[in-house]
Design an enzyme around this catalytic site. Sequence first.
Site, PDB file in Angstrom:
ATOM      1  N   HIS A 178       0.960  -1.088  -0.011  1.00  0.00           N
ATOM      2  CA  HIS A 178       0.124   0.081   0.001  1.00  0.00           C
ATOM      3  C   HIS A 178       0.893   1.376   0.030  1.00  0.00           C
ATOM      4  O   HIS A 178       0.538   2.060   0.549  1.00  0.00           O
ATOM      5  CB  HIS A 178      -0.972   0.006   1.201  1.00  0.00           C
ATOM      6  CG  HIS A 178      -2.202   0.854   1.118  1.00  0.00           C
ATOM      7  ND1 HIS A 178      -2.217   2.180   0.955  1.00  0.00           N
ATOM      8  CD2 HIS A 178      -3.550   0.369   0.999  1.00  0.00           C
ATOM      9  CE1 HIS A 178      -3.467   2.645   0.826  1.00  0.00           C
ATOM     10  NE2 HIS A 178      -4.152   1.251   0.769  1.00  0.00           N
ATOM     11  N   GLU A 308      -2.325  -0.463  -5.823  1.00  0.00           N
ATOM     12  CA  GLU A 308      -2.479  -1.707  -5.140  1.00  0.00           C
ATOM     13  C   GLU A 308      -2.502  -2.676  -5.840  1.00  0.00           C
ATOM     14  O   GLU A 308      -3.746  -2.948  -6.602  1.00  0.00           O
ATOM     15  CB  GLU A 308      -3.498  -1.513  -4.162  1.00  0.00           C
ATOM     16  CG  GLU A 308      -3.584  -0.379  -3.170  1.00  0.00           C
ATOM     17  CD  GLU A 308      -4.761  -0.034  -2.530  1.00  0.00           C
ATOM     18  OE1 GLU A 308      -5.454  -1.034  -2.021  1.00  0.00           O
ATOM     19  OE2 GLU A 308      -5.312   1.143  -2.246  1.00  0.00           O
TER      20      GLU A 308
END
Length: 340
Positions: A178, A308
């Site tokens: 992330h 992501e």
Amino acid sequence: MIKTSKVQYSKNQYEITLQNNNGMIVKLLNYGATLEKILVPTENGELVDLILSLDKPEDYSKEQNFLGGTIGRVIGRIKSGIWQKNSSKTYHLELNENNITHSHGGTKGLDTRNFKFELKQSATKCSASFYYLDKAFTNNYPGNLNIKVKYLLNDQDTLFYSVSAFTDETTLCNIGNHVYFCLDGPKTTVENNFLKINADKYLQLDKNHIPFGKPKKVLNNCFDFRKAKTIKQALDSSDYQIKNENGLNHPFILNQKLAPAIKLYSSNKKRSMTLRTTAPSIVVYTGNHFNCTGITHNFKKYAGIALETQIPPSAENHLQSITLEPNELYLTKTSWSFKY
């Protein structure tokens, strides 16, 4: 020069440094197998950080923020936190987002764990491998999940990231990183960065940020990044999907594995990042919630962009697609190549 090193900053917590022969430096934390900093040299010999980073390594454990963390067991959201295993036994996962959804593996997800690690280096590359056993029923996920996360930096200024995992019982697994990129450097926004996405389709989100329906075409709408354009062009759109999320937070279905999936450019195009991945989709999130408070007090709205890589969180058969069986190996690979 190629170099690996480690510094202990707290009990069982270390900051790890990888450096290549070009002077590019990557800082990692064994806490959450976290990508802490990506530092590249500038023309005047200084270093600039190309990702969002907290002030100190100690700050990462003070408040769950997902910055650069390895997220799992499932990156993304599970509606109502419910998973029905093999159409029989039902598992109720922690509802850690507004008491409605299970998000990013829960409050005790992989990003909050101290990983064991080992460092390696050669004449042209260096790496850090992180290991963790996520025990059965942590956050109510069944099965003991053995996880390896590896970062490798080479002399072509490419950082490779891979995650492998295996389980002793059927479970869910969809692990990703992330990290937030900010190619203009700290204390800026990504609004004027240029973005190109190799995707013809994306998924819409409902009011709880859960994908619904079938993939929609990006043709002739604000989600069309097949040619590079500023992120601001999408953020300024009147599209209700953008308005509802206050920006981008959407899965893009990639056209081809391992081809350049993402190209991100600084506002003056002097810096760039090329992302390749084996994952079939990328959730593009523009830091819509940052508001200069808490541990992320240095970050304002749109301070960074998260890319992501993951199995697409589609509404149709999503949990089946991320089910991992005891005889299977979970493996995903992503690379970030920089020019500066």
